[in-house]
Design an enzyme around this catalytic site. Sequence first.
Site, PDB file in Angstrom:
ATOM      1  N   ALA A  29      43.276  41.255  49.487  1.00 53.33           N
ATOM      2  CA  ALA A  29      42.534  40.112  50.019  1.00 53.33           C
ATOM      3  C   ALA A  29      41.638  39.536  48.939  1.00 53.33           C
ATOM      4  O   ALA A  29      41.666  39.990  47.790  1.00 53.33           O
ATOM      5  CB  ALA A  29      41.715  40.550  51.221  1.00 53.33           C
ATOM      6  N   ASN A  30      40.855  38.527  49.271  1.00 54.72           N
ATOM      7  CA  ASN A  30      39.853  37.996  48.349  1.00 54.72           C
ATOM      8  C   ASN A  30      38.581  37.672  49.134  1.00 54.72           C
ATOM      9  O   ASN A  30      38.533  37.838  50.350  1.00 54.72           O
ATOM     10  CB  ASN A  30      40.401  36.778  47.593  1.00 54.72           C
ATOM     11  CG  ASN A  30      40.695  35.624  48.530  1.00 54.72           C
ATOM     12  OD1 ASN A  30      39.798  35.088  49.179  1.00 54.72           O
ATOM     13  ND2 ASN A  30      41.970  35.254  48.613  1.00 54.72           N
ATOM     14  N   ARG A  31      37.543  37.215  48.428  1.00 58.92           N
ATOM     15  CA  ARG A  31      36.207  37.099  49.021  1.00 58.92           C
ATOM     16  C   ARG A  31      35.944  35.770  49.713  1.00 58.92           C
ATOM     17  O   ARG A  31      34.803  35.483  50.061  1.00 58.92           O
ATOM     18  CB  ARG A  31      35.145  37.303  47.944  1.00 58.92           C
ATOM     19  CG  ARG A  31      35.136  38.692  47.382  1.00 58.92           C
ATOM     20  CD  ARG A  31      33.963  38.887  46.432  1.00 58.92           C
ATOM     21  NE  ARG A  31      34.095  40.125  45.698  1.00 58.92           N
ATOM     22  CZ  ARG A  31      33.836  41.326  46.218  1.00 58.92           C
ATOM     23  NH1 ARG A  31      33.423  41.436  47.461  1.00 58.92           N
ATOM     24  NH2 ARG A  31      34.009  42.399  45.477  1.00 58.92           N
ATOM     25  N   ALA A  95      41.789  29.952  50.097  1.00 63.29           N
ATOM     26  CA  ALA A  95      41.924  30.733  48.865  1.00 63.29           C
ATOM     27  C   ALA A  95      43.166  31.609  49.046  1.00 63.29           C
ATOM     28  O   ALA A  95      43.085  32.774  49.427  1.00 63.29           O
ATOM     29  CB  ALA A  95      40.684  31.581  48.634  1.00 63.29           C
TER      30      ALA A  95
END
Length: 216
Positions: A29-31, A95
């Site tokens: 995942a990402n932030r 994102a």
Amino acid sequence: LNAPALAGRHVVVTAGPTHEAIDPVRYLANRSSGRQGFAIAAACAALGARVTLVAGPVALPTPAGVTRVDVESAREMLAATMGALPADVAVMVAAVADWHVEAAAGKLKKGRDGPPQLRLVENPDILASVAAAGPARPRLVVGFAAETDDVIAHARAKLERKGADWIVANDVSGDVMGGANNRVHVVRAGGVESWDEMPKADVAARLAAGIADELG
Ligand code: C5P
């Protein structure tokens, strides 16, 4: 009496991160918090647009008057976004993970063979796919670009490469990701507009007004 500026328009927004399964219980995942994309969906709805918000996994309430489609992976996000067309406008704020994993069917185990090797496979580019959708291409295709250096030069290159009409470049060298404020440069073929740092809701309202202007 004037109709609201985006009345009768359909706007598709992607927002949030994507989760890419490693196995049935783990993911990459990402932030991304989804806050900027949700604010844009809300701002377009507030101007009277019909809004489809394709959302990755985030902990945010659905803005008033917005139709939300929840997805997890980039491939699901692509299918949901293409499935939401036709639209007058696409604003791709998500994102999206650059890669997915050749996921294991069962939970990976610690073992004598050492850590597992993850094979990464490139994800589809949703923005580029929407911009290349032929007759289904929205009249206005807007992308985002999170950059830490050469913000405007990178955004210009992205505009060309992805076939977008506008790229909203965020300077993420500070604490923009997950934060309340954003500082953006709106990059178009004709030039660049740099906005002061402001709350994400204000960026969204100003962008929605600019979109309404552009559609006339
Ligand atoms: O190439 P980069 O990820 O920096 O591009 C950012 C822009 O492209 C954003 O608008 C993002 O939503 C979109 N994007 C996409 N699908 C991808 C990667 C990025 O729609 N696989």
